[in-house]
Design a protein around this motif. Structure first.
Motif, PDB file in Angstrom:
ATOM      1  N   ARG A  15       2.340   9.283 -14.048  1.00 33.54           N
ATOM      2  CA  ARG A  15       2.572   7.879 -13.672  1.00 33.54           C
ATOM      3  C   ARG A  15       3.994   7.449 -13.998  1.00 33.54           C
ATOM      4  N   PHE A  65       6.607   3.751 -13.531  1.00 36.28           N
ATOM      5  CA  PHE A  65       6.872   2.380 -13.100  1.00 36.28           C
ATOM      6  C   PHE A  65       8.298   2.366 -12.576  1.00 36.28           C
ATOM      7  N   GLU A  77       1.310   8.860  -9.485  1.00 37.87           N
ATOM      8  CA  GLU A  77       1.122   7.445  -9.179  1.00 37.87           C
ATOM      9  C   GLU A  77       2.416   6.712  -9.511  1.00 37.87           C
ATOM     10  N   PHE A  78       2.995   6.086  -8.500  1.00 37.34           N
ATOM     11  CA  PHE A  78       4.192   5.272  -8.688  1.00 37.34           C
ATOM     12  C   PHE A  78       3.803   3.812  -8.501  1.00 37.34           C
ATOM     13  N   GLN A  79       4.102   2.999  -9.500  1.00 44.55           N
ATOM     14  CA  GLN A  79       3.942   1.569  -9.383  1.00 44.55           C
ATOM     15  C   GLN A  79       5.329   1.023  -9.051  1.00 44.55           C
ATOM     16  N   GLU A  90       7.780  -2.057  -8.214  1.00 43.72           N
ATOM     17  CA  GLU A  90       7.887  -3.507  -8.379  1.00 43.72           C
ATOM     18  C   GLU A  90       9.248  -3.980  -7.900  1.00 43.72           C
ATOM     19  N   ARG A 111       4.326  -6.119  -6.192  1.00 48.34           N
ATOM     20  CA  ARG A 111       4.127  -4.805  -6.803  1.00 48.34           C
ATOM     21  C   ARG A 111       3.150  -4.028  -5.919  1.00 48.34           C
ATOM     22  N   VAL A 112       3.481  -2.757  -5.645  1.00 45.04           N
ATOM     23  CA  VAL A 112       2.655  -1.887  -4.811  1.00 45.04           C
ATOM     24  C   VAL A 112       2.490  -0.556  -5.533  1.00 45.04           C
ATOM     25  N   THR A 113       1.302   0.015  -5.458  1.00 47.35           N
ATOM     26  CA  THR A 113       1.044   1.314  -6.073  1.00 47.35           C
ATOM     27  C   THR A 113       0.824   2.346  -4.982  1.00 47.35           C
ATOM     28  N   ILE A 114       1.506   3.493  -5.113  1.00 46.60           N
ATOM     29  CA  ILE A 114       1.258   4.605  -4.193  1.00 46.60           C
ATOM     30  C   ILE A 114       0.792   5.804  -5.012  1.00 46.60           C
ATOM     31  N   ARG A 115      -0.075   6.599  -4.398  1.00 45.47           N
ATOM     32  CA  ARG A 115      -0.599   7.805  -5.045  1.00 45.47           C
ATOM     33  C   ARG A 115      -0.439   8.968  -4.077  1.00 45.47           C
TER      34      ARG A 115
END
Length: 144
Positions: A43, A45, A67-69, A71, A101-105
């Motif tokens: 992970r 951020f 997983e990249f959060q 922002e 903020r968007v999360t990609i996996r």
């Protein structure tokens, strides 16, 4: 009088780059080396702001979930995160509006070095990538 104060604040913000993100994109930075957490996910951020990604250089292990959060800390400017290597299965184009903020996996299977960037552009001005908004993802071989 109050309008003059806010104009001065905005002018000072613009002249100083509005954040330290500008300087981060201009120099070589340490590599953020991700390791799988207790859930087996790598992970990070990532801040999108002022023509820069922070951190701009990330290293991950191949074959492990990532997983990249993302922002966007810009005041008004939309940004995106593009990594476009369809031949190795790395293909994402994610828009992140100002303040969102968007999360990609994803899973990166193929070791190598890949560039991610923002291609947003206002009218005839240079694109954000041309202004230096890009980063690097190093995918290292699996340790198993």
């Amino acid at each position: 009088m109050r309008h003059t104060f806010w104009f001065a604040v905005l002018l000072c913000s613009a002249l100083t780059g509005f954040s330290s993100g500008v300087a981060l994109g201009e120099t070589d930075q340490e590599v953020l080396v991700l390791q799988p957490d207790a859930e087996g996910i790598q992970r990070a951020f990532i801040v999108l702001d002022s023509y820069a990604y922070t951190p701009p250089h990330i290293s991950v292990e191949a074959g492990m979930p990532i997983e990249f959060q993302l922002e966007n800390q810009s005041f008004l400017t939309p940004h995106n995160f593009i990594i476009d290597y369809p031949d190795v299965g790395l293909q994402h184009n994610v828009s992140v509006d100002a303040g969102d903020r968007v999360t990609i996996r994803f899973v990166a299977q193929t070791p190598g070095t890949y560039t991610f960037y923002c291609d947003k552009q206002l009218l005839f001005f240079p694109s954000h990538q041309e202004e230096g908004m890009e980063g690097r993802l190093d995918v290292r071989p699996a340790s198993r």
